[in-house]
Scaffold this active site. Structure first.
Site, PDB file in Angstrom:
ATOM      1  N   CYS A   1       5.519 -12.934 -10.694  1.00  0.00           N
ATOM      2  CA  CYS A   1       4.473 -13.277  -9.666  1.00  0.00           C
ATOM      3  C   CYS A   1       3.035 -12.775  -9.836  1.00  0.00           C
ATOM      4  O   CYS A   1       2.824 -11.716 -10.402  1.00  0.00           O
ATOM      5  CB  CYS A   1       4.991 -12.844  -8.312  1.00  0.00           C
ATOM      6  SG  CYS A   1       3.799 -12.816  -7.000  1.00  0.00           S
TER       7      CYS A   1
ATOM      8  N   ARG B   1       5.222  -9.323  -8.709  1.00  0.00           N
ATOM      9  CA  ARG B   1       4.373  -9.545  -7.541  1.00  0.00           C
ATOM     10  C   ARG B   1       4.986 -10.518  -6.541  1.00  0.00           C
ATOM     11  O   ARG B   1       4.407 -10.782  -5.498  1.00  0.00           O
ATOM     12  CB  ARG B   1       3.015 -10.076  -7.995  1.00  0.00           C
ATOM     13  CG  ARG B   1       2.196  -9.029  -8.675  1.00  0.00           C
ATOM     14  CD  ARG B   1       0.903  -9.592  -9.181  1.00  0.00           C
ATOM     15  NE  ARG B   1       0.064  -8.512  -9.605  1.00  0.00           N
ATOM     16  CZ  ARG B   1      -0.724  -7.821  -8.807  1.00  0.00           C
ATOM     17  NH1 ARG B   1      -0.794  -8.111  -7.542  1.00  0.00           N
ATOM     18  NH2 ARG B   1      -1.445  -6.832  -9.287  1.00  0.00           N
TER      19      ARG B   1
ATOM     20  N   TRP C   1       4.697 -14.751  -3.243  1.00  0.00           N
ATOM     21  CA  TRP C   1       5.474 -13.994  -2.275  1.00  0.00           C
ATOM     22  C   TRP C   1       4.942 -14.461  -0.928  1.00  0.00           C
ATOM     23  O   TRP C   1       3.789 -14.206  -0.591  1.00  0.00           O
ATOM     24  CB  TRP C   1       5.243 -12.501  -2.473  1.00  0.00           C
ATOM     25  CG  TRP C   1       6.125 -11.636  -1.631  1.00  0.00           C
ATOM     26  CD1 TRP C   1       7.447 -11.362  -1.835  1.00  0.00           C
ATOM     27  CD2 TRP C   1       5.739 -10.911  -0.460  1.00  0.00           C
ATOM     28  NE1 TRP C   1       7.908 -10.524  -0.852  1.00  0.00           N
ATOM     29  CE2 TRP C   1       6.890 -10.231  -0.008  1.00  0.00           C
ATOM     30  CE3 TRP C   1       4.558 -10.767   0.254  1.00  0.00           C
ATOM     31  CZ2 TRP C   1       6.879  -9.422   1.130  1.00  0.00           C
ATOM     32  CZ3 TRP C   1       4.540  -9.964   1.380  1.00  0.00           C
ATOM     33  CH2 TRP C   1       5.692  -9.294   1.808  1.00  0.00           C
TER      34      TRP C   1
ATOM     35  N   ASN D   1      -4.184 -15.247  -4.029  1.00  0.00           N
ATOM     36  CA  ASN D   1      -3.350 -14.117  -3.647  1.00  0.00           C
ATOM     37  C   ASN D   1      -4.063 -13.419  -2.503  1.00  0.00           C
ATOM     38  O   ASN D   1      -5.232 -13.072  -2.628  1.00  0.00           O
ATOM     39  CB  ASN D   1      -3.186 -13.169  -4.847  1.00  0.00           C
ATOM     40  CG  ASN D   1      -2.449 -11.897  -4.483  1.00  0.00           C
ATOM     41  OD1 ASN D   1      -1.688 -11.866  -3.526  1.00  0.00           O
ATOM     42  ND2 ASN D   1      -2.677 -10.853  -5.259  1.00  0.00           N
ATOM     43  N   GLY D   2      -3.385 -13.244  -1.368  1.00  0.00           N
ATOM     44  CA  GLY D   2      -4.020 -12.593  -0.222  1.00  0.00           C
ATOM     45  C   GLY D   2      -3.720 -13.347   1.053  1.00  0.00           C
ATOM     46  O   GLY D   2      -2.803 -14.166   1.108  1.00  0.00           O
TER      47      GLY D   2
ATOM     48  N   GLU E   1      15.299   8.074   0.903  1.00  0.00           N
ATOM     49  CA  GLU E   1      15.147   7.261  -0.306  1.00  0.00           C
ATOM     50  C   GLU E   1      16.475   6.574  -0.664  1.00  0.00           C
ATOM     51  O   GLU E   1      16.509   5.391  -1.003  1.00  0.00           O
ATOM     52  CB  GLU E   1      14.641   8.152  -1.455  1.00  0.00           C
ATOM     53  CG  GLU E   1      14.671   7.524  -2.833  1.00  0.00           C
ATOM     54  CD  GLU E   1      13.943   6.184  -2.929  1.00  0.00           C
ATOM     55  OE1 GLU E   1      13.104   5.883  -2.074  1.00  0.00           O
ATOM     56  OE2 GLU E   1      14.272   5.414  -3.851  1.00  0.00           O
TER      57      GLU E   1
ATOM     58  N   LYS F   1      17.288   2.466  -0.748  1.00  0.00           N
ATOM     59  CA  LYS F   1      17.868   1.711  -1.867  1.00  0.00           C
ATOM     60  C   LYS F   1      19.125   0.964  -1.421  1.00  0.00           C
ATOM     61  O   LYS F   1      19.376  -0.147  -1.858  1.00  0.00           O
ATOM     62  CB  LYS F   1      18.249   2.660  -3.018  1.00  0.00           C
ATOM     63  CG  LYS F   1      17.076   3.123  -3.840  1.00  0.00           C
ATOM     64  CD  LYS F   1      16.443   2.006  -4.637  1.00  0.00           C
ATOM     65  CE  LYS F   1      15.220   2.492  -5.375  1.00  0.00           C
ATOM     66  NZ  LYS F   1      14.082   2.884  -4.542  1.00  0.00           N
TER      67      LYS F   1
ATOM     68  N   GLU G   1      17.674  -2.103   0.294  1.00  0.00           N
ATOM     69  CA  GLU G   1      16.968  -3.119  -0.493  1.00  0.00           C
ATOM     70  C   GLU G   1      17.800  -3.725  -1.620  1.00  0.00           C
ATOM     71  O   GLU G   1      17.647  -4.899  -1.918  1.00  0.00           O
ATOM     72  CB  GLU G   1      15.590  -2.642  -0.984  1.00  0.00           C
ATOM     73  CG  GLU G   1      15.550  -1.354  -1.735  1.00  0.00           C
ATOM     74  CD  GLU G   1      14.135  -0.914  -2.142  1.00  0.00           C
ATOM     75  OE1 GLU G   1      13.158  -1.595  -1.859  1.00  0.00           O
ATOM     76  OE2 GLU G   1      14.040   0.166  -2.769  1.00  0.00           O
TER      77      GLU G   1
ATOM     78  N   HIS H   1      21.298  14.688  18.072  1.00  0.00           N
ATOM     79  CA  HIS H   1      20.441  14.353  19.208  1.00  0.00           C
ATOM     80  C   HIS H   1      20.429  12.861  19.491  1.00  0.00           C
ATOM     81  O   HIS H   1      19.485  12.349  20.092  1.00  0.00           O
ATOM     82  CB  HIS H   1      19.016  14.867  18.953  1.00  0.00           C
ATOM     83  CG  HIS H   1      18.952  16.369  18.836  1.00  0.00           C
ATOM     84  ND1 HIS H   1      19.300  17.210  19.859  1.00  0.00           N
ATOM     85  CD2 HIS H   1      18.615  17.178  17.795  1.00  0.00           C
ATOM     86  CE1 HIS H   1      19.169  18.473  19.468  1.00  0.00           C
ATOM     87  NE2 HIS H   1      18.755  18.472  18.208  1.00  0.00           N
TER      88      HIS H   1
ATOM     89  N   LYS I   1       7.586  -6.214  -5.799  1.00  0.00           N
ATOM     90  CA  LYS I   1       7.387  -4.854  -6.299  1.00  0.00           C
ATOM     91  C   LYS I   1       6.047  -4.301  -5.854  1.00  0.00           C
ATOM     92  O   LYS I   1       5.897  -3.121  -5.557  1.00  0.00           O
ATOM     93  CB  LYS I   1       7.477  -4.831  -7.823  1.00  0.00           C
ATOM     94  CG  LYS I   1       7.447  -3.422  -8.356  1.00  0.00           C
ATOM     95  CD  LYS I   1       8.108  -3.326  -9.681  1.00  0.00           C
ATOM     96  CE  LYS I   1       8.297  -1.890 -10.093  1.00  0.00           C
ATOM     97  NZ  LYS I   1       9.299  -1.186  -9.300  1.00  0.00           N
TER      98      LYS I   1
HETATM   99  C1  G6P Z   1       6.968  -2.430  -2.154  1.00  0.00           C
HETATM  100  C2  G6P Z   1       8.192  -2.230  -3.024  1.00  0.00           C
HETATM  101  C3  G6P Z   1       8.751  -0.828  -2.825  1.00  0.00           C
HETATM  102  C4  G6P Z   1       7.658   0.197  -3.086  1.00  0.00           C
HETATM  103  C5  G6P Z   1       6.457  -0.040  -2.165  1.00  0.00           C
HETATM  104  C6  G6P Z   1       5.275   0.871  -2.510  1.00  0.00           C
HETATM  105  O1  G6P Z   1       7.327  -2.525  -0.820  1.00  0.00           O
HETATM  106  O2  G6P Z   1       9.176  -3.194  -2.733  1.00  0.00           O
HETATM  107  O3  G6P Z   1       9.810  -0.627  -3.740  1.00  0.00           O
HETATM  108  O4  G6P Z   1       8.163   1.485  -2.906  1.00  0.00           O
HETATM  109  O5  G6P Z   1       6.003  -1.382  -2.329  1.00  0.00           O
HETATM  110  O6  G6P Z   1       4.841   0.553  -3.799  1.00  0.00           O
HETATM  111  P1  G6P Z   1       3.789   1.416  -4.614  1.00  0.00           P
HETATM  112  O7  G6P Z   1       3.458   0.582  -5.802  1.00  0.00           O
HETATM  113  O8  G6P Z   1       2.594   1.606  -3.704  1.00  0.00           O
HETATM  114  O9  G6P Z   1       4.426   2.701  -4.960  1.00  0.00           O
END
Ligand code: G6P
Length: 593
Positions: free
Chosen positions: A17, A44, A87, A113-114, A475, A479, A482, A498, A588
């Site tokens: 992308c 992207r 996207w 893009n935007g 974290e 994962k 996602e 709580h 990403k």
């Molecule tokens: C997107 C990705 C995540 C990533 C986040 C921040 O949402 O899907 O996996 O952690 O962006 O990305 P960065 O490039 O700013 O670390």
């Protein structure tokens, strides 16, 4: 900026992308040249993809670029073409909404893009002039706006008018059918030019043309360019401007899956080398910069870590560590920053973003610049927007990460932050990390697979941590969501009682992240859930579930426990046949707000 850049020659990589456009003196192949570059930007987004040539040939397809390649039976040879991988923001994922977009007479083809925030207002004005809209996208407004203005103005003036009228973010490239010129403009979304012999590229980022040239010009906001195979002319809002290419130092390594089924697994397994490379550079090429950054921290009143997604979890650990060392340090999710923060010249802001292109981070940086804080970028990509906005930076040197989910970039971000803490107060040993990662991965393959089998049909998983392992719990839960599409919560162990403990019933899986530094609190939280019938699994020493070496320090533990969590998410997803490297709805690098 004299930094070298890790890049990979995409021989066997699946491509994705962003925007890639080429104008060339000689004919080039849409499939082999244009879409090859586009595939390198697939991270992207991969909802849909498309291309158009200046002869008026075009193709669009829902899905990733491979799908577009399959559905495009004929290749086209051309001298000027644009392409896009999407996207979705405005409008569903349909062929109609895929880029490029064009006017009714197909005189202008455009990729974007935007997000154009006032597109409804602009659309109404164009409809009043007789323009008919066939898609649900905001992009169609741009193409019709420019088409309308170019009836009486030159392309550069039409773009200038657009930039005055539009609200939002955009990187735009277009051509007029039959012409060999490309036109481009940018506000907020990244765009750059790659200058090669007899050929010029315009792309969302430099990886699109890393196989062909190292000469790059970055567009700044409100800049435009007219580009032909022989050269380019930049323009600002008030007239022509001179810009010269900078030379990028690529360091190439092939991006191939090797024997791995997925890039995610490959990227997890290459972490010993990635950490080693970073540690070496932190002792050599990056040592001076790290010293300067440590001085900035020593001299400031407060510190913010600013990040999104996985990078936020590394940022949270950064705030814990620096708080421990006696600094006022906070980690804030970029999209929530505005209500939080006192920023002034005595504030240090760490912008943590592996891609360096996350719009939520960039938006905050733009906003706070007026208060003159010191901005430090922690990025995997030098020359990225975040890096270019910063006063200083740390390059995490993970190498290119193809899987959408961040794994090795998370580890290397942590290592960079740990090194900063070490430089501030010489109390951490990091040298053992590569060999420990290697050992933990090789000794736990069957343990991870066994647990993945048990968890693969579960609907909810709770992950508990305390102190440094709390961000790790979040974290791992991220994962699991996602990659494995399992609802998971990463929680502070002490907070469970709580409220959330109401959800614990027999058979609910709870993963506890237990280290010497948090053992008491973790043990009591895990006893509480066990008493209610939860299935408890521990990542820690003396655990029956996973083998960890004895005597891990907190930093080492945080890294290897994350790796086990990442592997678990991977194997659950694999057992369930999910698209691990390109999970649904994700990108990403999210370059929109
Ligand atoms: C997107 C990705 C995540 C990533 C986040 C921040 O949402 O899907 O996996 O952690 O962006 O990305 P960065 O490039 O700013 O670390």
């Amino acid at each position: 900026m004299g930094s070298r850049l890790l890049v990979e020659s995409h021989k066997e990589v699946e491509i994705v992308c962003g925007i890639v456009a080429i104008t060339s003196e000689k004919l080039f192949s849409v499939k082999k040249d244009l879409l090859f570059g586009l595939k390198k930007l697939e991270y992207r987004g991969y909802d849909s993809a498309g291309f158009a040539t200046t002869e008026g040939n075009y193709g669009k397809e829902v899905g990733d670029i491979d799908n577009l390649l399959r559905s495009t039976q004929k290749d086209f040879l051309t001298k000027t073409a644009i392409s896009h991988t999407r996207w979705a923001t405005h409008g569903g994922v349909t062929k109609q909404n895929a880029h490029p977009h064009f006017d009714a007479k197909k005189e202008v083809f455009l990729v974007h893009n935007g997000i154009i925030e006032n597109f409804l207002e602009l659309k109404a004005a164009l409809e009043a002039k007789g323009y008919i809209f066939r898609t649900e996208t905001d992009t169609e407004v741009i193409v019709n706006f420019l088409h309308d203005r170019m009836k009486t103005s030159k392309p550069i003036d039409a773009m200038r008018d657009f930039m005055k009228a539009a609200k939002g973010t955009y990187a735009v490239v277009f051509f007029k059918t039959g012409s060999d010129k490309l036109y481009a403009m940018k506000k907020d979304s990244p765009l750059c030019l790659g200058v090669s012999k007899g050929r010029v590229f315009v792309a969302s980022d430099i990886y699109a043309f890393s196989h062909e040239t190292d000469r790059v010009i970055f567009f700044e906001d409100y800049e435009m360019a007219e580009v032909s195979p022989q050269g380019f002319q930049f323009f600002g809002m008030s007239g022509p401007m001179k810009k010269e290419p900078v030379q990028i130092q690529w360091e190439r390594e092939p991006v191939i899956k090797k024997h791995f089924d997925h890039f995610m697994l490959k990227e997890i397994c290459e972490q010993p080398a990635a950490v080693e490379r970073l540690l070496h550079s932190l002792k050599t090429t990056q040592a001076k910069r790290m010293g300067e950054i440590a001085d900035m921290v020593r001299g400031c009143k407060r510190i913010f870590f600013l990040a999104c997604g996985t990078s936020y979890h590394a940022a949270l650990i950064g705030s814990y560590l620096l708080s421990r060392l006696g600094f006022e340090a906070h980690a804030v999710i970029a999209s929530e920053f505005e209500d939080f923060s006192i920023i002034d010249k005595d504030t240090v802001v760490f912008a943590v973003s592996q891609s360096g292109e996350t719009m939520d981070v960039i938006t905050v940086l733009k906003d706070i610049k007026r208060f003159n804080p010191k901005i430090i970028a922690i990025v995997n990509y030098p020359y990225s927007s975040v890096h270019r906005m910063a006063d200083n930076y740390i390059e995490i040197m993970a190498g290119q990460e193809i899987c959408v989910a961040a794994t090795k970039t998370f580890t290397n971000t942590l290592v960079a932050i740990y090194e900063l803490a070490r430089v501030l107060r010489n109390h951490i040993v990091l040298d053992r990390i590569p060999s420990i990662i290697e050992e933990v991965i090789s000794e736990n393959e069957s343990n991870v697979k066994r647990l993945a089998k048990k968890l693969k049909d579960k609907h909810d998983i709770f992950v508990l941590g305390h102190r440094v392992s709390y961000p790790i719990a979040r974290e791992i839960a991220l994962k699991l969501k996602e990659i494995s599409y399992v609802h998971a919560e990463g929680m502070m162990a002490g907070e469970l009682k709580h409220g959330t403990i109401a959800l614990i019933e027999p058979g609910v899986p709870v993963i506890g992240l237990v280290h010497e530094s948090n053992r008491d609190r973790m043990d009591s939280a895990l006893r509480e859930v066990q008493a209610r019938g939860a299935d408890v699994y521990k990542i820690g020493n003396h655990s029956k579930d996973f083998m960890l070496p004895d005597g891990l320090n907190e930093e080492e533990y945080s890294i290897v426990s994350t790796i086990i969590g990442h592997l678990l998410a991977y194997h659950i997803a694999k057992l369930n046949g999910l698209p691990i490297d390109k999970p649904r709805n994700l990108a990403k690098s999210v370059t929109v707000k």
